[in-house]
Design a protein around this motif. Sequence first.
Motif, short mmCIF file in Angstrom:
data_model
loop_
_atom_site.label_atom_id
_atom_site.label_comp_id
_atom_site.label_asym_id
_atom_site.label_seq_id
_atom_site.Cartn_x
_atom_site.Cartn_y
_atom_site.Cartn_z
N SER B 391 -30.49 2.98 -4.77
CA SER B 391 -29.78 4.17 -4.29
C SER B 391 -29.16 3.90 -2.94
CB SER B 391 -30.73 5.37 -4.23
OG SER B 391 -31.81 5.11 -3.34
N GLY B 392 -29.83 3.07 -2.13
CA GLY B 392 -29.26 2.68 -0.85
C GLY B 392 -27.96 1.93 -1.04
N LEU B 393 -27.97 1.01 -2.01
CA LEU B 393 -26.76 0.24 -2.30
C LEU B 393 -25.65 1.18 -2.76
CD1 LEU B 393 -28.33 -2.85 -4.12
CD2 LEU B 393 -27.19 -2.84 -1.88
N LEU B 394 -26.01 2.13 -3.64
CA LEU B 394 -25.03 3.09 -4.13
C LEU B 394 -24.39 3.84 -2.97
CD1 LEU B 394 -23.66 4.75 -6.37
CD2 LEU B 394 -25.75 6.15 -6.49
N ALA B 395 -25.24 4.28 -2.06
CA ALA B 395 -24.72 5.03 -0.92
C ALA B 395 -23.86 4.15 -0.03
CB ALA B 395 -25.89 5.62 -0.13
N GLY B 396 -24.26 2.88 0.09
CA GLY B 396 -23.48 1.95 0.91
C GLY B 396 -22.09 1.75 0.33
N GLY B 397 -22.07 1.60 -0.99
CA GLY B 397 -20.78 1.51 -1.65
C GLY B 397 -19.96 2.76 -1.39
N GLY B 398 -20.66 3.87 -1.41
CA GLY B 398 -19.99 5.14 -1.17
C GLY B 398 -19.37 5.20 0.22
N GLY B 469 -24.55 13.21 -6.98
CA GLY B 469 -24.78 11.85 -6.48
C GLY B 469 -24.65 10.78 -7.53
N LEU B 470 -24.97 11.07 -8.78
CA LEU B 470 -24.90 10.05 -9.83
C LEU B 470 -23.70 10.26 -10.75
CD1 LEU B 470 -28.71 9.75 -10.74
CD2 LEU B 470 -27.35 8.28 -9.24
N ALA B 471 -23.47 11.52 -11.13
CA ALA B 471 -22.42 11.77 -12.14
C ALA B 471 -21.02 11.42 -11.63
CB ALA B 471 -22.48 13.21 -12.59
N LEU B 472 -20.72 11.80 -10.38
CA LEU B 472 -19.37 11.53 -9.87
C LEU B 472 -19.06 10.05 -9.74
CD1 LEU B 472 -18.33 14.27 -7.26
CD2 LEU B 472 -17.17 13.56 -9.36
N PRO B 473 -19.97 9.25 -9.15
CA PRO B 473 -19.72 7.80 -9.11
C PRO B 473 -19.60 7.20 -10.51
CG PRO B 473 -21.43 8.36 -7.57
CD PRO B 473 -21.14 9.61 -8.35
N LEU B 474 -20.44 7.72 -11.44
CA LEU B 474 -20.33 7.22 -12.81
C LEU B 474 -18.95 7.52 -13.37
CD1 LEU B 474 -23.62 7.95 -14.81
CD2 LEU B 474 -22.31 5.82 -14.76
N LEU B 475 -18.53 8.75 -13.16
CA LEU B 475 -17.21 9.17 -13.66
C LEU B 475 -16.11 8.28 -13.06
CD1 LEU B 475 -15.45 11.31 -15.19
CD2 LEU B 475 -15.34 12.53 -13.00
N ALA B 476 -16.19 8.08 -11.75
CA ALA B 476 -15.19 7.25 -11.07
C ALA B 476 -15.23 5.84 -11.62
CB ALA B 476 -15.43 7.25 -9.56
N GLY B 477 -16.44 5.33 -11.88
CA GLY B 477 -16.58 3.98 -12.42
C GLY B 477 -15.91 3.87 -13.78
N VAL B 478 -16.16 4.88 -14.60
CA VAL B 478 -15.58 4.85 -15.95
C VAL B 478 -14.06 4.93 -15.88
CG1 VAL B 478 -15.39 6.14 -18.12
CG2 VAL B 478 -17.64 5.79 -17.05
N VAL B 479 -13.58 5.85 -15.04
CA VAL B 479 -12.12 5.99 -14.89
C VAL B 479 -11.52 4.67 -14.41
CG1 VAL B 479 -10.31 7.13 -13.55
CG2 VAL B 479 -12.19 8.46 -14.53
N ALA B 493 -15.96 10.23 -5.03
CA ALA B 493 -17.15 9.60 -5.59
C ALA B 493 -17.97 8.96 -4.48
CB ALA B 493 -16.75 8.56 -6.64
N GLY B 494 -17.27 8.37 -3.51
CA GLY B 494 -17.98 7.75 -2.40
C GLY B 494 -18.77 8.77 -1.62
N ALA B 495 -18.12 9.88 -1.31
CA ALA B 495 -18.81 10.94 -0.57
C ALA B 495 -19.99 11.48 -1.37
CB ALA B 495 -17.83 12.06 -0.25
N ALA B 496 -19.77 11.62 -2.70
CA ALA B 496 -20.83 12.15 -3.55
C ALA B 496 -22.02 11.21 -3.57
CB ALA B 496 -20.29 12.38 -4.96
N ALA B 497 -21.73 9.90 -3.65
CA ALA B 497 -22.82 8.93 -3.68
C ALA B 497 -23.65 9.04 -2.40
CB ALA B 497 -22.26 7.52 -3.85
N LEU B 498 -22.98 9.12 -1.26
CA LEU B 498 -23.69 9.21 0.02
C LEU B 498 -24.51 10.50 0.08
CD1 LEU B 498 -24.31 8.14 2.82
CD2 LEU B 498 -22.20 9.21 3.64
N ALA B 499 -23.86 11.61 -0.27
CA ALA B 499 -24.57 12.89 -0.21
C ALA B 499 -25.74 12.91 -1.18
CB ALA B 499 -23.60 14.03 -0.54
N GLY B 500 -25.49 12.39 -2.38
CA GLY B 500 -26.54 12.38 -3.39
C GLY B 500 -27.76 11.61 -2.93
N VAL B 501 -27.54 10.51 -2.26
CA VAL B 501 -28.68 9.70 -1.81
C VAL B 501 -29.42 10.40 -0.68
CG1 VAL B 501 -29.32 7.54 -0.73
CG2 VAL B 501 -27.75 7.56 -2.67
N LEU B 502 -28.67 11.06 0.20
CA LEU B 502 -29.36 11.82 1.25
C LEU B 502 -30.26 12.89 0.63
CD1 LEU B 502 -26.48 12.27 3.88
CD2 LEU B 502 -28.31 10.56 3.85
#
Lengths: 850, 533
Positions: B391-398, B469-479, B493-502
């Motif tokens: 999740s840290g990595l996900l947020a970092g990517g975000g 935190g998970l669905a938006l990055p997933l959606l962005a990844g798929v798109v 998606a980046g903002a969502a990943a960061l917020a989701g991890v917090l």
Amino acid sequence: MLQSPTSSRDRADRWVRTHCQMCYSQCAIQVHVRDGVAVKIEGDPTNPLTRGRICARGQAGLMKLYDPYRVKAPLVRTNPRKGRGVDPGWRQITWDEALDLVGRKLAAIRQDNPHKLLCGFWPYEKFILAFAWCLAYGTDNGQFTFTGVSSHCANPIHLIGNITHGSQADYPDLDHCRYLLVLGSGIGATGFNNLVFFAQRLADARERGMRLVVVDPRLSPLAAKADEWVPIVPGTDLALLLAMLHVLVNEEGRYDAEFLRRSTNAPYLVDGDGRLVRDADTGEPLVWDEASAQARQHDDADLVHPALDGAYEVEGRACRPAFALLRERFAAHPPEVAAPITGIPAETIRRLAREFRQAAQIGAVVQIDGERYPYRPASAISYRGMQSHTNGTLATMALEMLNAIVGSLDAVGGTLARSGDERRYGCPPPRLAPGKDGLPVARIPGFTLSADISFPPRTVTLKELFPLSIDSGHLAPPIVLEPQRYGLAVQPEALLLYHTNPVMSAGEPAVVMRAMERLFVVDITLYLDETAEFADVILPESSYLERYNLVNLESDAVGLQAAQPVVEPLHDTREGIDILVDLAERSGCLYGPGGYNALLNGLLQLCPEHKLSTERRYTWVEMLDTWARCRFGDDRGLAWLREHGHHMRQRTPAERYRPPRWGGLRVPVYYDFFRDVGERLRAALDQSRYEDVLGFRWDTADYVAVPSWRPSPIHAESGPYDLYCINYKTATTTSADGVVNPWLMEVNAEDTPYLEVEMHPAAARARGIREGDRVRVESRVGAVEGRVRLTEGIQPQTVGIAAVFGRWMQHPVAAGRGSHHNALLPLSIDHTDKISGNIEACARVRVTRL
Amino acid sequence: MPRYGMVIDLDRCIGCHACTVACRAEHATPPGVRFTKVVQVDEGLYPHVRRSFIPRGCMHCAEPPCVDVCPTGASYKRADGVVLVSPKRCIGCKACVLACPYEARFFLDDLPTYFPSALTLYERSRSVSAHVRGTVEKCTFCIDRLDAGLQPACVETCPTKARTFGDLDDPESEVARLAQDRRAAQPSPEWATRPSVFYLLPYVRGHEPAGDPAAAAQAAAGADAPAAAPRHEVGAFTSAQSAWGWRVALYLGLSSAGAAAFLFWQLGALARPAWAAAARPGAALGIALVLVGALLILADLGRPERFYLAVLRPRTSWESRGTLIVGAFGVLGLLHVASWLVAGGGWDGLLAAPLALLALAILVYGGLLLRSLRAFALWTASWQVGLYVVSGLLAGGGVLALDAAGSLSAAQARALAQGGGLLAALAALLLAGLLAWAHGHGTTSRAAAQELLAGPLAGHLWVGVVGIGLALPLLAGVVAALGPLPPLLGRLAGAAALAGVLILRFAILAAARRPTELTFRGLGPWAAAAAGR
């Protein structure tokens, strides 16, 4: 390697020996004082009874001393309008102003009619001093008006205990007991007296293998420690005890016949009406001597073998021993009758009776210090939980009969007399003196079995209707509101209160407050509590850590325990007795033959060389010094006691146990004199036609020689009020002023359910109530709110509210926390024990979710 | 040297709370702080209810977990076995409060007075010097009394003598004798902390009629024993922690996100110089987030001015290690950013490698820190550590995907989104694994799982963590995998990943539970030893 401190000198700084007053028990304590500040309270290890231990309440005394909300100076009301939440407009005045103001008022009333002054005195560490003041002033409405034994104590045991033990209360001999049956008491765990004394011995006894059976509607801490918890419908202990008596005397036929023959009035012959058959010449009761096959006087030296059963003819009259009559009466109360009343299965009742009898080891003797005593290691005791019902006196009679039937009254391991109320004596009290019919008579000031009964009544508590009671103080408020309606000639004018809070502790607070609106109220108090809000003058008392005293409220001790200031009074407050002396002087009842000093000489039994002069004024300290010198010698005055803390020892076995054929006196198991009192009461009522004034017929049917089942009005109530609400005391809070203590309230709130309404889950479910819901608990006369705590540890028809919470005084620790049980109790004659005058402390309620 | 210990006889305790108040009076503890207290526990159904009073306090463990986790050495065990806290060294990080499975430690967030209006003379005389705001306190076995040859206050006052204190190593002592009694049991031995406080379990008291051996035997055999009550619902006897709240959650989230952002930058930069320049603002933002996180955790300390003491116990304390790691990262990271400003990236090679290693350590240590607080079963799962890293990595990517400076190319943004999608999928798997593990691993972690799935934290989990935190990055990844990525979606998606991890960090902190009841020999508090009298 580690030791407890053995004397106060072991410690740095200053340790002061004194006694606790955080509840009724007055345990010995020592207080650590550093730089003039009391910083720690511990038990006094030199005290033979408490052995250096002290309970939560005792530890928390520092928060009473340093409570910033204490009254700090005399106050007088400036707002003439009284009411709950109405600001009295307190104005600070000097002591001289306050005493002159009150003194002038009291003097005027006394000159007019002293009975117009009502006294509600509850300084439990010195009742006798307060009692003397009322006598000196001359009011019939002294001591326990508005508040008293009837609402704080268990009045029945004071009556029955005086008759059977020569003591205001009894207790189990835990050093030897093997089977303890407790009905409605928290002995050794919460309330009762001397928690610290009993807790140690109870724990030891349980470890030794003593079986503990606790009959209580609620799984109290004591019941939690019991081998068996027997839940019971509130107020039905009488039915249980009668059934147990029936099992023993009729089904099993096992009892201590020797004790009954020799030491009770069980063999006294009674005629067909149940009246004693008396010697034609002496008038003394007769018994049937089986050895000589003839009737003999109960104290006849030639009497060999008194009969307990059989039918005889004496001087042409058919008669039989009282015991045979008891058996016949008890036969009407088999366990099958008691089971539906009490909710206890019949087989459990049979088993309890059998266990109790087996444990008593009838016939056993033991030798202690070269003396042989009966050994009966089974004891049945009770307190408020059983006794504070309208049938409390009958239940207490039955309870002591149970002890008598197995011979455990004052036997080793049995049920003992407390060492007595030695506030007066400081030495073993005279216990029992020979009275009528070979029975003892109790010698307790203010208490007599042969009180004059005459109507119309002179007291605002209608004590005349309760000739055997200590008081019926809780009845005063409604009667003050309409004295003519009760045929009183006196219109009460003033109320002098001393260390009590009747608004919270009696019942129907609205009625108490209305009554106080009508009166000039003077309150000797520590706090501006709910009662003080209605006072006209506040005379602030010093806290117990700023005062002197001598007392013995112990169960098993001879001597006196001292109290002394551990710090100088923090505020402009005074010792209560010094206040009373000043008021006596100003109202003209301090000096002379009937004055306060003269009465104290008698009541404290001061010896001729140490008497108070009736011509001068004494301070409290001087009185105590005189008292101590009288008791312990001139070299052991107050100064000596201040250093040593107490002059006290445990009783010797000879003082503790009842030797066989104790002075030739018998104890009653057949209360024919109760019936006599009832008949005298009835005659007085008939003759005076007082019931025409009352408007209803006063029921004297409880004055019986043999108790039978009598339900309380709470058992008859029905309709919406489908639950019982009981009150219980806790180890953290007994009296009302523990509620202002932040240390105790934190524990109450965080670690206990004591601030909540305890309720069984099934009862809650049926009312749509869930854990933590706010509820309204409503009786016929009042309603309180609370938060529900569900527990399996309560009889399902019963809800429990602890102590005296639900306060509205201006005190941040107390206000608005918990629920106020007493607000549910009617202040009515119906809900009063017809013999003892005790309030019915259980209410019928309905509980609804808010 | 003695080894001090206490034996508490549950058969004698009457729940009178004399010990609780004696302790208060002895130590003048502020309201809310009770070094010892008595807990009432019921079992059974009316009328066969058993109620026990269980005095609780510090167990003065021979292997105290609170001492291990202390970053400053403020918590220590004396040679005589007494576990203490030095108010002069405590920084108020509260790790010990969380490490203790017995809930015996108290953080003095505030020093309220007994009466709201004013300090009493007693408090002025006793408390002011004794209690230090912002530090942690606990039972001391009354060492001052011990030194004076006295018993602890709770022992000396106990009306039933339920408490016995002394030297466990002295075979002649009463306490040593009782600790060997047949009824003696260690509280909750599963924590393996070797408490110095022992309990004597109640005697079994049947309903047998006195003096009737046949019935007694029958009762002892259980024939008359009341039916066991259904055990309480899940979570009824567990408690959540309140020591670490949103500040710590933000710290854990921001530090791992920032560290991961930096790590991605460095890894990418090694492969493609273009990435090094384009993602540099994101990496700088990552360093800034770590520093913001550090400020937040500093603000969470009770005594922030002593923060530097936190580096003193790296051998046992993950907090010490973390302090060193984050401290080093912060210092080097600032230098690194400065070098960008001064040298425009010319010195990248100099600090990047050590910084990347530190970033990796930051990503991992937080999960291990939580795992070291063993009282909370949820945190001890390997799933938790794995989820923490991923999740840290996900947020970092975000953080990088936010593209704060608009410097990323479309291809770079697409690659980020695709990677983020993969990380989100992996994080979802780990989260599911953690919840499944928690559900099957005892009452406390099941309570935590329920708290997250259907309890008060369900909103955090389903909306915050899963839905955002998970669905938006997933959606962005798929798109991004299927075609061009709208720039707004990538940033969102980046903002969502960061917020989701917090939110995830907060939820993991808030959901964890520890048991409030003691167990004895793993049998539960009621299974009293059948010791005869």
